[in-house]
Design a protein around this motif. Sequence first.
Motif, PDB file in Angstrom:
ATOM      1  N   GLN A  53       0.824  -1.207   0.000  1.00 24.48           N
ATOM      2  CA  GLN A  53       0.000   0.000   0.000  1.00 24.48           C
ATOM      3  C   GLN A  53       0.862   1.263   0.000  1.00 24.48           C
ATOM      4  OE1 GLN A  53      -3.643  -0.189  -0.166  1.00 24.48           O
ATOM      5  NE2 GLN A  53      -2.735  -2.100  -0.884  1.00 24.48           N
ATOM      6  N   LEU A  54       1.972   1.220   0.725  1.00 18.71           N
ATOM      7  CA  LEU A  54       2.891   2.358   0.713  1.00 18.71           C
ATOM      8  C   LEU A  54       3.500   2.545  -0.673  1.00 18.71           C
ATOM      9  CD1 LEU A  54       4.473   4.457   2.648  1.00 18.71           C
ATOM     10  CD2 LEU A  54       6.357   2.856   2.337  1.00 18.71           C
ATOM     11  N   PHE A  55       3.834   1.434  -1.323  1.00 16.89           N
ATOM     12  CA  PHE A  55       4.397   1.486  -2.670  1.00 16.89           C
ATOM     13  C   PHE A  55       3.418   2.173  -3.634  1.00 16.89           C
ATOM     14  CE2 PHE A  55       5.280  -0.397  -6.850  1.00 16.89           C
ATOM     15  CZ  PHE A  55       6.648  -0.171  -6.960  1.00 16.89           C
ATOM     16  N   ILE A  56       2.141   1.831  -3.530  1.00 19.42           N
ATOM     17  CA  ILE A  56       1.132   2.427  -4.418  1.00 19.42           C
ATOM     18  C   ILE A  56       0.997   3.920  -4.154  1.00 19.42           C
ATOM     19  CG2 ILE A  56      -1.322   2.469  -5.026  1.00 19.42           C
ATOM     20  CD1 ILE A  56      -1.368  -0.555  -4.413  1.00 19.42           C
ATOM     21  N   VAL A  57       0.861   4.310  -2.873  1.00 17.36           N
ATOM     22  CA  VAL A  57       0.681   5.726  -2.573  1.00 17.36           C
ATOM     23  C   VAL A  57       1.940   6.514  -2.920  1.00 17.36           C
ATOM     24  CG1 VAL A  57       1.464   5.809  -0.160  1.00 17.36           C
ATOM     25  CG2 VAL A  57      -0.407   7.280  -0.900  1.00 17.36           C
ATOM     26  N   SER A  58       3.108   5.871  -2.845  1.00 16.55           N
ATOM     27  CA  SER A  58       4.349   6.534  -3.234  1.00 16.55           C
ATOM     28  C   SER A  58       4.347   6.865  -4.719  1.00 16.55           C
ATOM     29  CB  SER A  58       5.557   5.652  -2.897  1.00 16.55           C
ATOM     30  OG  SER A  58       5.665   5.426  -1.514  1.00 16.55           O
ATOM     31  N   PHE A  59       3.816   5.945  -5.526  1.00 16.13           N
ATOM     32  CA  PHE A  59       3.791   6.197  -6.964  1.00 16.13           C
ATOM     33  C   PHE A  59       2.693   7.187  -7.355  1.00 16.13           C
ATOM     34  CE2 PHE A  59       6.859   2.865  -7.485  1.00 16.13           C
ATOM     35  CZ  PHE A  59       7.554   3.280  -8.620  1.00 16.13           C
ATOM     36  N   VAL A  60       1.626   7.246  -6.565  1.00 13.14           N
ATOM     37  CA  VAL A  60       0.647   8.314  -6.791  1.00 13.14           C
ATOM     38  C   VAL A  60       1.325   9.669  -6.601  1.00 13.14           C
ATOM     39  CG1 VAL A  60      -1.466   9.394  -5.935  1.00 13.14           C
ATOM     40  CG2 VAL A  60      -1.340   6.907  -6.139  1.00 13.14           C
ATOM     41  N   CYS A  61       2.104   9.797  -5.534  1.00  8.53           N
ATOM     42  CA  CYS A  61       2.816  11.051  -5.266  1.00  8.53           C
ATOM     43  C   CYS A  61       3.988  11.252  -6.224  1.00  8.53           C
ATOM     44  CB  CYS A  61       3.289  11.076  -3.814  1.00  8.53           C
ATOM     45  SG  CYS A  61       1.924  11.170  -2.623  1.00  8.53           S
ATOM     46  N   PHE A  62       4.596  10.170  -6.680  1.00  6.96           N
ATOM     47  CA  PHE A  62       5.637  10.232  -7.710  1.00  6.96           C
ATOM     48  C   PHE A  62       5.102  10.958  -8.943  1.00  6.96           C
ATOM     49  CE2 PHE A  62       7.300   8.526 -11.636  1.00  6.96           C
ATOM     50  CZ  PHE A  62       8.657   8.291 -11.445  1.00  6.96           C
ATOM     51  N   MET A  63       3.873  10.625  -9.338  1.00 11.93           N
ATOM     52  CA  MET A  63       3.325  11.155 -10.587  1.00 11.93           C
ATOM     53  C   MET A  63       2.572  12.476 -10.419  1.00 11.93           C
ATOM     54  SD  MET A  63       1.953   7.657 -12.365  1.00 11.93           S
ATOM     55  CE  MET A  63       3.058   6.256 -12.603  1.00 11.93           C
ATOM     56  N   CYS A  64       2.099  12.773  -9.235  1.00  7.86           N
ATOM     57  CA  CYS A  64       1.327  14.013  -9.042  1.00  7.86           C
ATOM     58  C   CYS A  64       2.167  15.094  -8.357  1.00  7.86           C
ATOM     59  CB  CYS A  64       0.044  13.701  -8.295  1.00  7.86           C
ATOM     60  SG  CYS A  64      -1.095  12.650  -9.245  1.00  7.86           S
ATOM     61  N   PRO A  65       2.385  15.053  -7.041  1.00 11.70           N
ATOM     62  CA  PRO A  65       3.260  16.066  -6.437  1.00 11.70           C
ATOM     63  C   PRO A  65       4.685  16.036  -6.996  1.00 11.70           C
ATOM     64  CG  PRO A  65       2.003  14.936  -4.749  1.00 11.70           C
ATOM     65  CD  PRO A  65       1.779  14.183  -6.015  1.00 11.70           C
ATOM     66  N   GLY A  66       5.148  14.852  -7.440  1.00 14.82           N
ATOM     67  CA  GLY A  66       6.493  14.768  -8.007  1.00 14.82           C
ATOM     68  C   GLY A  66       6.642  15.636  -9.242  1.00 14.82           C
ATOM     69  N   MET A  67       5.643  15.608 -10.126  1.00 16.07           N
ATOM     70  CA  MET A  67       5.682  16.451 -11.327  1.00 16.07           C
ATOM     71  C   MET A  67       5.512  17.926 -10.966  1.00 16.07           C
ATOM     72  SD  MET A  67       6.360  14.281 -13.614  1.00 16.07           S
ATOM     73  CE  MET A  67       7.121  13.218 -12.370  1.00 16.07           C
ATOM     74  N   PHE A  68       4.677  18.187  -9.960  1.00 21.73           N
ATOM     75  CA  PHE A  68       4.524  19.564  -9.480  1.00 21.73           C
ATOM     76  C   PHE A  68       5.869  20.095  -8.976  1.00 21.73           C
ATOM     77  CE2 PHE A  68       4.022  22.278  -5.746  1.00 21.73           C
ATOM     78  CZ  PHE A  68       3.252  23.316  -6.234  1.00 21.73           C
ATOM     79  N   ASN A  69       6.583  19.283  -8.202  1.00 17.81           N
ATOM     80  CA  ASN A  69       7.882  19.708  -7.685  1.00 17.81           C
ATOM     81  C   ASN A  69       8.889  19.940  -8.802  1.00 17.81           C
ATOM     82  OD1 ASN A  69       7.065  19.714  -5.056  1.00 17.81           O
ATOM     83  ND2 ASN A  69       8.064  17.808  -4.484  1.00 17.81           N
ATOM     84  N   ALA A  70       8.866  19.074  -9.809  1.00 18.58           N
ATOM     85  CA  ALA A  70       9.781  19.252 -10.932  1.00 18.58           C
ATOM     86  C   ALA A  70       9.497  20.566 -11.652  1.00 18.58           C
ATOM     87  CB  ALA A  70       9.642  18.081 -11.905  1.00 18.58           C
ATOM     88  N   LEU A  71       8.219  20.877 -11.816  1.00 16.62           N
ATOM     89  CA  LEU A  71       7.831  22.104 -12.510  1.00 16.62           C
ATOM     90  C   LEU A  71       8.224  23.336 -11.704  1.00 16.62           C
ATOM     91  CD1 LEU A  71       6.375  22.903 -15.126  1.00 16.62           C
ATOM     92  CD2 LEU A  71       4.236  22.930 -13.835  1.00 16.62           C
ATOM     93  N   ASN A  72       7.935  23.314 -10.403  1.00 13.86           N
ATOM     94  CA  ASN A  72       8.272  24.454  -9.565  1.00 13.86           C
ATOM     95  C   ASN A  72       9.762  24.550  -9.282  1.00 13.86           C
ATOM     96  OD1 ASN A  72       5.878  26.131  -8.137  1.00 13.86           O
ATOM     97  ND2 ASN A  72       5.151  24.120  -8.755  1.00 13.86           N
ATOM     98  N   GLY A  73      10.431  23.394  -9.269  1.00 12.57           N
ATOM     99  CA  GLY A  73      11.861  23.392  -9.011  1.00 12.57           C
ATOM    100  C   GLY A  73      12.657  24.116 -10.083  1.00 12.57           C
ATOM    101  N   MET A  74      12.090  24.235 -11.288  1.00 10.71           N
ATOM    102  CA  MET A  74      12.754  24.963 -12.364  1.00 10.71           C
ATOM    103  C   MET A  74      12.669  26.464 -12.158  1.00 10.71           C
ATOM    104  SD  MET A  74      11.378  22.824 -15.604  1.00 10.71           S
ATOM    105  CE  MET A  74      12.169  23.986 -16.713  1.00 10.71           C
ATOM    106  N   GLY A  75      11.821  26.914 -11.226  1.00  4.24           N
ATOM    107  CA  GLY A  75      11.639  28.332 -10.992  1.00  4.24           C
ATOM    108  C   GLY A  75      10.609  28.913 -11.945  1.00  4.24           C
ATOM    109  N   GLY A  76       9.635  29.615 -11.381  1.00  6.18           N
ATOM    110  CA  GLY A  76       8.626  30.266 -12.207  1.00  6.18           C
ATOM    111  C   GLY A  76       7.673  29.320 -12.898  1.00  6.18           C
TER     112      GLY A  76
END
Length: 506
Positions: A53-76
């Motif tokens: 269950q942790l593995f599944i929720v980790s991949f949900v966050c991998f694809m959702c907040p993870g992409m958000f972080n990548a986008l914001n991490g570039m600045g602007g």
Amino acid sequence: MPTDAKKASHEVNTPERSFANEQEILELPNSWKYKRLSLFGFKFPWYASPPTQLFIVSFVCFMCPGMFNALNGMGGGGQMDATANNHANTALYSTFSVVGFFAGTFTNKLGIRTALSFGGIGYSVYVASFLCYNHTKNLGFTTFAGALLGVCAGLLWCAQGAIMMSYPPEDSKGRYISWFWMIFNMGAVIGSLIPLGQNIHTQSAAPVSDGTYVGFLVLTLIGAALAWTLVDAKDVVRHDGSKIIVMKHPSWKSEIMGLCEVFVTDPYIIALFPMFLASNWFYAYHFTEINAAYFNVRTRALNGVVYYTMQIVGAYIFGFALDYKGIRRTMRAKIAWASLFAIIMIVWGCGYKFQQTYDRAWSANEANRKKDWSDDGFGGPFVLYMFYGFTDAAWQTCVYWFMGSLTNNGRKLANFAGFYKGIQSAGSAITWALDDHKISFMTMFATNWGLLAGSLLIALPVIIWKVEDTVSVEKDVEFTDDTVSEVQAKAIVIPTGGESVTEKVV
């Protein structure tokens, strides 16, 4: 037996026994959720187990907040002008701070899957708004998308925090937190590699391409759908046979009362609120006032890769150290606090020297060329930015572990996670607004360093007096009234080399 997992009395219960052998002494329900698959001689945990269950929720966050972080991490948000990103993130964290604080109530009532999936949709709309902004400059849409994401993310992160802190056994919470943080940040690493690959041969300043946004959009949609593959918390069985403490028939009234009850039963949690506030306070500074202000596009993408890679390293080191069996948990908590304080003073002390080399006026002057990885003197700021990522992971891992060491009650931990994300988001809303109002970089730096160090001092009494070596089932169930569920605790006697131990199966 229909639902309760039992241990066979002829087995010896030793800490050294492998996870693979644990299932052999459990009489699990006859359902596909509890079947184990073998591949190349390795037995995977059953589907309704905490690791899966942790593995599944980790991949949900991998694809959702993870992409958000990548986008914001570039600045602007990938744009050259940070205005749209600042407005969107101010709106995001403003709604997040309100919804997040009460998210435990909503998550306990709606359920983990609904909360996670609804949260994932918000990330998709957010990414789509920046794809639209590339062509229309529609500031209203990006601001609305940020506000919507604040609502969605409040539920997603509350559900995630409840799973991560309440599903694992007490002696594995640090590792579960580190596993989640490592998988989640791998999403940001991969997300940062996309713009790096697209811009690796150019030093010119330009917003990211439509292809980058489309790639992020597809991944966030997959993440939202993946949340529906989780099982209900009441069906999860740990490898020691115990189950999760949840409410049987939660109502809106019982959950709102439970939220208030936390402040009566656990008022000390307020002393951790400054740490919660500090935990996202530095993102506007890291992403916009260092990465976007000082570096060009391709170097920003590279910095994003190493920033999140060091988050993986930091989560691994701290997560496994926090579960080290050779030291009592009470002592580990004190060592973790001291380590955090030392890291904050060293890394941010070096950051003070770096911040003296440029200011907002230098960054705003188009005549000043942004730094590239081929420039002389790039190494120092690059290494500093790496360790800012390491420090972030260390902070988040320790805060989650501190909360998880205070209780094992899933209902209470959902409220703790809601407090954490709500207050954390209030801090983010403030800092993105401050950046939009062009506050000086040095002032922003000072607020970060002061809040991080000060919040640790305020939290110290909780670390010293409230973290225990173990939290009994009886103490956890006291918080959850007579309607508590799935808590039909029965004593099971297990022979251990001539001795008897009594264990609660929840």
